[in-house]
Design a protein around this motif. Structure first.
Motif, mmCIF file in Angstrom:
data_model
loop_
_atom_site.group_PDB
_atom_site.id
_atom_site.type_symbol
_atom_site.label_atom_id
_atom_site.label_comp_id
_atom_site.label_asym_id
_atom_site.label_seq_id
_atom_site.Cartn_x
_atom_site.Cartn_y
_atom_site.Cartn_z
ATOM 1 N N UNK A 224 0.845 -1.185 0.000
ATOM 2 C CA UNK A 224 0.000 0.000 0.000
ATOM 3 C C UNK A 224 0.883 1.238 0.000
ATOM 4 N N UNK A 225 0.281 2.348 -0.281
ATOM 5 C CA UNK A 225 1.010 3.616 -0.306
ATOM 6 C C UNK A 225 1.402 4.060 1.104
ATOM 7 N N UNK A 226 0.757 3.467 2.122
ATOM 8 C CA UNK A 226 1.008 3.871 3.504
ATOM 9 C C UNK A 226 1.882 2.884 4.268
ATOM 10 N N UNK A 227 2.506 1.938 3.583
ATOM 11 C CA UNK A 227 3.314 0.931 4.281
ATOM 12 C C UNK A 227 4.382 1.564 5.176
ATOM 13 N N UNK A 228 4.996 2.641 4.712
ATOM 14 C CA UNK A 228 6.120 3.224 5.448
ATOM 15 C C UNK A 228 5.694 3.984 6.696
ATOM 16 N N UNK A 229 4.406 4.311 6.819
ATOM 17 C CA UNK A 229 3.955 5.072 7.985
ATOM 18 C C UNK A 229 3.042 4.257 8.899
ATOM 19 N N UNK A 230 2.806 2.999 8.540
ATOM 20 C CA UNK A 230 1.908 2.168 9.346
ATOM 21 C C UNK A 230 2.626 1.579 10.552
ATOM 22 N N UNK A 231 1.883 1.390 11.630
ATOM 23 C CA UNK A 231 2.410 0.732 12.823
ATOM 24 C C UNK A 231 2.289 -0.782 12.698
ATOM 25 N N UNK A 232 1.313 -1.213 11.906
ATOM 26 C CA UNK A 232 1.075 -2.646 11.730
ATOM 27 C C UNK A 232 0.627 -2.898 10.309
ATOM 28 N N UNK A 233 1.295 -3.846 9.616
ATOM 29 C CA UNK A 233 0.902 -4.221 8.256
ATOM 30 C C UNK A 233 0.660 -5.716 8.231
ATOM 31 N N UNK A 234 -0.559 -6.100 7.833
ATOM 32 C CA UNK A 234 -0.933 -7.505 7.775
ATOM 33 C C UNK A 234 -1.337 -7.887 6.362
ATOM 34 N N UNK A 235 -0.854 -9.042 5.921
ATOM 35 C CA UNK A 235 -1.266 -9.610 4.637
ATOM 36 C C UNK A 235 -2.333 -10.653 4.925
ATOM 37 N N UNK A 236 -3.486 -10.550 4.252
ATOM 38 C CA UNK A 236 -4.504 -11.557 4.473
ATOM 39 C C UNK A 236 -5.803 -11.242 3.761
#
Length: 296
Positions: free
Chosen positions: A255-267
């Motif tokens: 996503x465009x917000x990957x670098x600012x996210x606290x948690x990234x989940x694939x699913x």
């Protein structure tokens, strides 16, 4: 970017643990929330276009050929949207709203499935495809009514099939679109347009301000099924980040917000959300195969 503890490898359990720390969560959903309902998304796992980008507003209003082509394709694609039903992700969010922990639901989708699932006060960022508006006098019509008129005016097009897009457009090429009779307003004879935000248009200010106020009054942002590649959606992630709100992303692909996210989940959100948003009697019951945890 944050990640779950090593012993919590399941994304549903991971998201449930993350959400447990907040009482007012703002939720933003995208096309990935509706794919299980039979409505395809626009982008692949890298955020690249899978198909031709949507029609531009200026072309739609200024070029009669583009106007006719859009309505011809929409005529073929509309049944897929109209017959779609809410899936497990829509239903899980609607049920979770009843707990009072979902502060507001903002969707980039135009299919109306959140509302049909029972969610209240949904902010339809890009409008609703089931409504049509006149560009000249602002008269409005149900999309189903327009479909009947299109069928009567274009009998040779009835029964054609083509791949459909999230906005009801269809990949219909090799036809003479100049022969297609686009709908006109019965009040003033003006041009009709689905009541959605086209590329090149701005989200109505009142809609943006409503979402902004709700987001800034929340404790956290959860993004579900969106690559956030379109700025109208991404700006809410950026706004949350600038306000110091924690951000969790549940999506298949980057996503465009990957670098600012606290948690990234694939699913798969239809598998993850029903488990993550429930209050389990036994937390071990949540450990399963809902998807993969993305650890940067």
């Amino acid at each position: 970017m944050g990640a779950c503890l090593p012993e919590i490898a399941d994304p549903a359990e991971c998201l449930r643990e993350w959400l447990a720390g907040y009482d007012r969560v703002f939720v933003l959903t995208g096309a990935g929330c509706s794919t299980a309902s039979g409505i395809p998304d626009y982008r692949d796992a890298r955020g690249e276009w899978k198909r031709t980008p949507p029609v531009d507003f200026r072309d739609f209003t200024e070029d009669p050929a583009v106007h006719a082509r859009y309505w011809a394709r929409s005529f073929i694609g509309w049944p897929v949207i109209s017959l779609a039903h809410p899936n497990a992700a829509h239903l899980a969010l609607a049920q979770w709203q009843g707990s009072g922990r979902l502060s507001r639901l903002l969707t980039q989708n135009v299919d109306g499935l959140h509302g049909r699932a029972g969610s209240r006060d949904v902010i339809d960022l890009h409008g609703r495809i089931d409504q049509v508006v006149c560009l000249d006098c602002a008269a409005s019509y149900p999309r189903a009514e327009i479909q009947l008129r299109l069928s009567e005016d274009n009998p040779d097009w009835v029964g054609l099939a083509a791949a459909t897009a999230p906005d009801g457009d269809a990949d219909l090429e090799g036809r003479d679109f100049t022969r297609f009779r686009a709908p006109r307003c019965e009040v003033c004879g003006g041009r009709l347009k689905p009541d959605v935000v086209f590329f090149g248009e701005n989200v109505p200010r009142v809609r943006y301000e409503s979402a902004r106020t709700a987001l800034l009054g929340s404790q956290a942002l959860l993004v579900v099924g969106s690559s956030l590649m379109v700025y109208s959606g991404f700006r809410f992630a950026r706004m949350a980040h600038e306000a110091g709100l924690p951000i969790a992303l549940l999506n298949r692909g980057q996503t465009r917000a990957d670098s600012i996210a606290d948690l990234k989940l694939e699913g798969d959100c239809t598998a993850v959300l029903p488990l993550a948003l429930q209050e389990p009697r036994d937390s071990s019951a949540l450990l399963g195969s809902a998807g993969m945890l993305s650890v940067p």
